[in-house]
Structures are given as structure tokens and as C-alpha cells.
Design an enzyme around this catalytic site. Sequence first.
Site, PDB file in Angstrom:
ATOM      1  N   LYS A  16      11.669  34.133 -20.067  1.00  0.00           N
ATOM      2  CA  LYS A  16      10.584  33.139 -20.080  1.00  0.00           C
ATOM      3  C   LYS A  16       9.373  33.663 -19.327  1.00  0.00           C
ATOM      4  O   LYS A  16       9.530  34.339 -18.310  1.00  0.00           O
ATOM      5  CB  LYS A  16      11.093  31.854 -19.400  1.00  0.00           C
ATOM      6  CG  LYS A  16      10.037  30.768 -19.248  1.00  0.00           C
ATOM      7  CD  LYS A  16      10.620  29.478 -18.711  1.00  0.00           C
ATOM      8  CE  LYS A  16      10.520  29.364 -17.217  1.00  0.00           C
ATOM      9  NZ  LYS A  16      11.031  28.111 -16.676  1.00  0.00           N
ATOM     10  N   GLU A  63       3.188   2.184   2.109  1.00  0.00           N
ATOM     11  CA  GLU A  63       3.776   2.604   3.385  1.00  0.00           C
ATOM     12  C   GLU A  63       5.165   1.974   3.533  1.00  0.00           C
ATOM     13  O   GLU A  63       5.448   0.930   2.942  1.00  0.00           O
ATOM     14  CB  GLU A  63       2.872   2.166   4.553  1.00  0.00           C
ATOM     15  CG  GLU A  63       1.579   2.968   4.625  1.00  0.00           C
ATOM     16  CD  GLU A  63       0.703   2.563   5.792  1.00  0.00           C
ATOM     17  OE1 GLU A  63       1.102   1.694   6.597  1.00  0.00           O
ATOM     18  OE2 GLU A  63      -0.405   3.125   5.897  1.00  0.00           O
ATOM     19  N   ARG A  86       5.796  32.057 -17.681  1.00  0.00           N
ATOM     20  CA  ARG A  86       4.984  30.865 -17.479  1.00  0.00           C
ATOM     21  C   ARG A  86       3.598  31.307 -17.034  1.00  0.00           C
ATOM     22  O   ARG A  86       3.473  32.118 -16.124  1.00  0.00           O
ATOM     23  CB  ARG A  86       5.604  29.955 -16.418  1.00  0.00           C
ATOM     24  CG  ARG A  86       4.912  28.594 -16.337  1.00  0.00           C
ATOM     25  CD  ARG A  86       5.445  27.749 -15.193  1.00  0.00           C
ATOM     26  NE  ARG A  86       6.779  27.207 -15.408  1.00  0.00           N
ATOM     27  CZ  ARG A  86       7.040  26.079 -16.053  1.00  0.00           C
ATOM     28  NH1 ARG A  86       6.070  25.389 -16.616  1.00  0.00           N
ATOM     29  NH2 ARG A  86       8.284  25.650 -16.164  1.00  0.00           N
ATOM     30  N   THR A 120       8.798  18.806 -16.738  1.00  0.00           N
ATOM     31  CA  THR A 120       7.994  18.342 -17.882  1.00  0.00           C
ATOM     32  C   THR A 120       8.750  18.506 -19.198  1.00  0.00           C
ATOM     33  O   THR A 120       8.361  17.939 -20.210  1.00  0.00           O
ATOM     34  CB  THR A 120       6.706  19.170 -18.008  1.00  0.00           C
ATOM     35  OG1 THR A 120       7.071  20.537 -18.277  1.00  0.00           O
ATOM     36  CG2 THR A 120       5.878  19.108 -16.745  1.00  0.00           C
ATOM     37  N   GLY A 121       9.784  19.347 -19.188  1.00  0.00           N
ATOM     38  CA  GLY A 121      10.524  19.633 -20.414  1.00  0.00           C
ATOM     39  C   GLY A 121       9.990  20.854 -21.150  1.00  0.00           C
ATOM     40  O   GLY A 121      10.572  21.283 -22.151  1.00  0.00           O
ATOM     41  N   GLY A 122       8.889  21.459 -20.646  1.00  0.00           N
ATOM     42  CA  GLY A 122       8.265  22.596 -21.332  1.00  0.00           C
ATOM     43  C   GLY A 122       9.219  23.762 -21.583  1.00  0.00           C
ATOM     44  O   GLY A 122       9.222  24.350 -22.675  1.00  0.00           O
ATOM     45  N   ASP A 131       0.829  -1.219   0.000  1.00  0.00           N
ATOM     46  CA  ASP A 131       0.000   0.000   0.000  1.00  0.00           C
ATOM     47  C   ASP A 131       0.860   1.265   0.000  1.00  0.00           C
ATOM     48  O   ASP A 131       0.359   2.359   0.232  1.00  0.00           O
ATOM     49  CB  ASP A 131      -0.948   0.007   1.204  1.00  0.00           C
ATOM     50  CG  ASP A 131      -0.192  -0.016   2.534  1.00  0.00           C
ATOM     51  OD1 ASP A 131       1.056   0.011   2.505  1.00  0.00           O
ATOM     52  OD2 ASP A 131      -0.838  -0.056   3.586  1.00  0.00           O
ATOM     53  N   ASP A 182      15.803  31.297 -18.698  1.00  0.00           N
ATOM     54  CA  ASP A 182      14.997  32.295 -17.977  1.00  0.00           C
ATOM     55  C   ASP A 182      15.893  33.070 -17.010  1.00  0.00           C
ATOM     56  O   ASP A 182      17.039  32.708 -16.777  1.00  0.00           O
ATOM     57  CB  ASP A 182      13.833  31.627 -17.223  1.00  0.00           C
ATOM     58  CG  ASP A 182      14.278  30.509 -16.299  1.00  0.00           C
ATOM     59  OD1 ASP A 182      15.373  30.598 -15.718  1.00  0.00           O
ATOM     60  OD2 ASP A 182      13.520  29.524 -16.156  1.00  0.00           O
TER      61      ASP A 182
HETATM   62  C1  R5P Z   1      11.961  27.204 -13.427  1.00  0.00           C
HETATM   63  O1  R5P Z   1      12.081  28.341 -13.057  1.00  0.00           O
HETATM   64  C2  R5P Z   1      13.062  26.185 -13.404  1.00  0.00           C
HETATM   65  O2  R5P Z   1      14.322  26.764 -13.359  1.00  0.00           O
HETATM   66  C3  R5P Z   1      12.971  25.250 -14.602  1.00  0.00           C
HETATM   67  O3  R5P Z   1      13.194  26.004 -15.766  1.00  0.00           O
HETATM   68  C4  R5P Z   1      11.630  24.615 -14.666  1.00  0.00           C
HETATM   69  O4  R5P Z   1      11.182  24.253 -13.391  1.00  0.00           O
HETATM   70  C5  R5P Z   1      11.633  23.427 -15.554  1.00  0.00           C
HETATM   71  O5  R5P Z   1      10.353  22.849 -15.568  1.00  0.00           O
HETATM   72  P1  R5P Z   1       9.753  22.298 -16.914  1.00  0.00           P
HETATM   73  O6  R5P Z   1      10.734  21.296 -17.436  1.00  0.00           O
HETATM   74  O7  R5P Z   1       8.438  21.667 -16.490  1.00  0.00           O
HETATM   75  O8  R5P Z   1       9.548  23.460 -17.820  1.00  0.00           O
END
Ligand code: R5P
Length: 301
Positions: free
Chosen positions: A197, A44, A199, A229-231, A42, A174
Site C-alpha cells: 500500500k 466538559e 498512502r 475512513t475505510g480507504g 459544552d 499493507d
Molecule cells: C495503516 O497503516 C493502518 O494499519 C490501517 O490500514 C489504516 O489506518 C486504516 O485507515 P483507513 O481506513 O482510513 O484507510
Amino acid sequence: MLDWELTDRLIFAGPSSKDFANTLARRLSLPLLSVTVKEFSDTETRFKIEEDVRGTSILLVQSTYPPVDRNYMQFFLAAHHLSQEGARVHAVIPYMGYARQDKQFMHGEVVSLGVISHLLRSCGVVRVTTVDIHSAEGLALFAMPTYSVSAIPSLAQYIKKNLKLSSPVVISPDFGSSKRTEAFATLYGAEHLQFAKERDRVTGDVTIDAGELNVKGRDIVVVDDMISTGGTILAAAEKLRKAQAARIVVGCIHPLLVGDAYERLIEAGVDEIIGTNTVPSRVSKVDATEPLASYLRTVAE
Ligand code: R5P
């Protein structure tokens, strides 16, 4: 002057960081605490620690990558027990989950990192060490001595030695990552460029403004603290491909690579991703235990 006597320094290899903790123990020539771990179906966890830990100082090593809550819970269970039994618990959290929520970005949000700090303290943690915390501002939320070791020099050294890029341009995706990326570029001896960047705080969608981008035929290293996520990297790679960059390499400290992030990045034209072993993954090529051990040698508990 300490009001207790330190007899030993030991390493507790948390279930999420067994290999990492073993390497760290070898580097520091410290013994591992003997622990029996049972993970029930489960989800734990039961820890059994039969050694007498009174008067010891324990480096409790447990990275809190996904499943983040479970890895934290295991940490809390172990830390609370060890401190109750009379050990001094030094939290070594190679990847610190929840570090991105270190303030209220929108009204009503929980400052999750503040809660983590509170829980660590109530479990008896007296010191915290992590690797490349998302933002140095987050350190201020901790009531005990807390330090973030940087693995950027190790990442720069690895990429320079192994990838043989031709006079690359180093990119910050960013503003948040710019200090880290600038340090990387300086160590590498490369030019540095900054993207902006945005978001969307509700949808999580990322847009990148790369400005006038003149990187045609140039090799690129995009440096970030983590890939989740790689976004972020997908948006940066799209700008770089449009600008006809040559090889696109991504260097990150914490390769969370949630779901199919790795495949999506490769499909989008990223040639190589290099991360550290704070999070075990297919790209965890750089050993972050080296800078961590150098720092831990300088603290007495
Ligand atoms: C955000 O400020 C972090 O430095 C990364 O750029 C971010 O958390 C990466 O997340 P993701 O891969 O989902 O865009």
C-alpha cells in the site's frame, strides 16, 4: 519491595468504555470504583469520586476512539485525581488514539504518541496496557512499563467458527499489518498474501499494488488493525473484486468506521466486517476483554 501497601485492586469504568470495563471487571472478579460523571453541554466533564482510593491499584479503562481528544481528556482528569489521592493508576486503553503518529513521517510533524506518553506520565500513570497497538515501535515512546495485548487469536477463532469460509486466502493490505495477518493466517490454517500500500502523505489517498492476483472463486479475509475512513479496505476490495474473489470478509481489531465508512465498504462489495469491542460499533462482535484479562491476571498492579 514496594514502599506502600496495596490494599485493593479496583476498576474505573471510563465513560467511553463502560460495557467493556464491566465485562473486564466480571472476568477479573474485581469491584468497580463508584464514580459520578457529569458531562456538561459544552462537552466538559466533571468526575466525582467519593471513595477513599489511597493504597489501591486502579485499572483505569478508557478507550480513546473518536472523539479522541475528549476521551483522552476524560482519562487525564480521572488519572490525575486518582494518583493525587494516593492510588496507583494502571492505564487500560483498549484502542490507543494517536498511535499511528509514532514518528515524524514528514518534516515538522508532531510525534503525537510521544506527547500522549508524556501526559500519561504527568497524570501519575505507572503502567499502560493496550490492545493491538498500531505498531510495536510505538511502545518505545513510553517511559513506564507498556504492553500491547493481541486480540488476533480471538478474531481468528470467531471468524473461523461463525463464518464457515471455504479455504480462504488471508490478505494483508499493507506491510505494516503483515505480522498480525500472518499470525491470523497461521491460527486459521489458511494461505496468506501480502499487498503493498502507498498512502499519499498530503492527500491521504491510498493506492494498492496487489501484484499477480490469483484468487478467482476463493473466499477472502482481509485483516487489518483498524478501519478508519475505510480507504485502505476500499482499495483492497476493488482489487479483489476485479480478480473475481468469492466472499470478501474483513477482520479488524479496532472498527472506528468513521462517517459512512461501513456503508461505503458494503456498497463496494465487502460481504461482512467483523471487529472487536475495543471500539463499540455495529460490527464489534469479538470480545477483546478475554485476552486482556488473561494478561492482566499476570501483572500485580
Ligand atoms: C495503516 O497503516 C493502518 O494499519 C490501517 O490500514 C489504516 O489506518 C486504516 O485507515 P483507513 O481506513 O482510513 O484507510
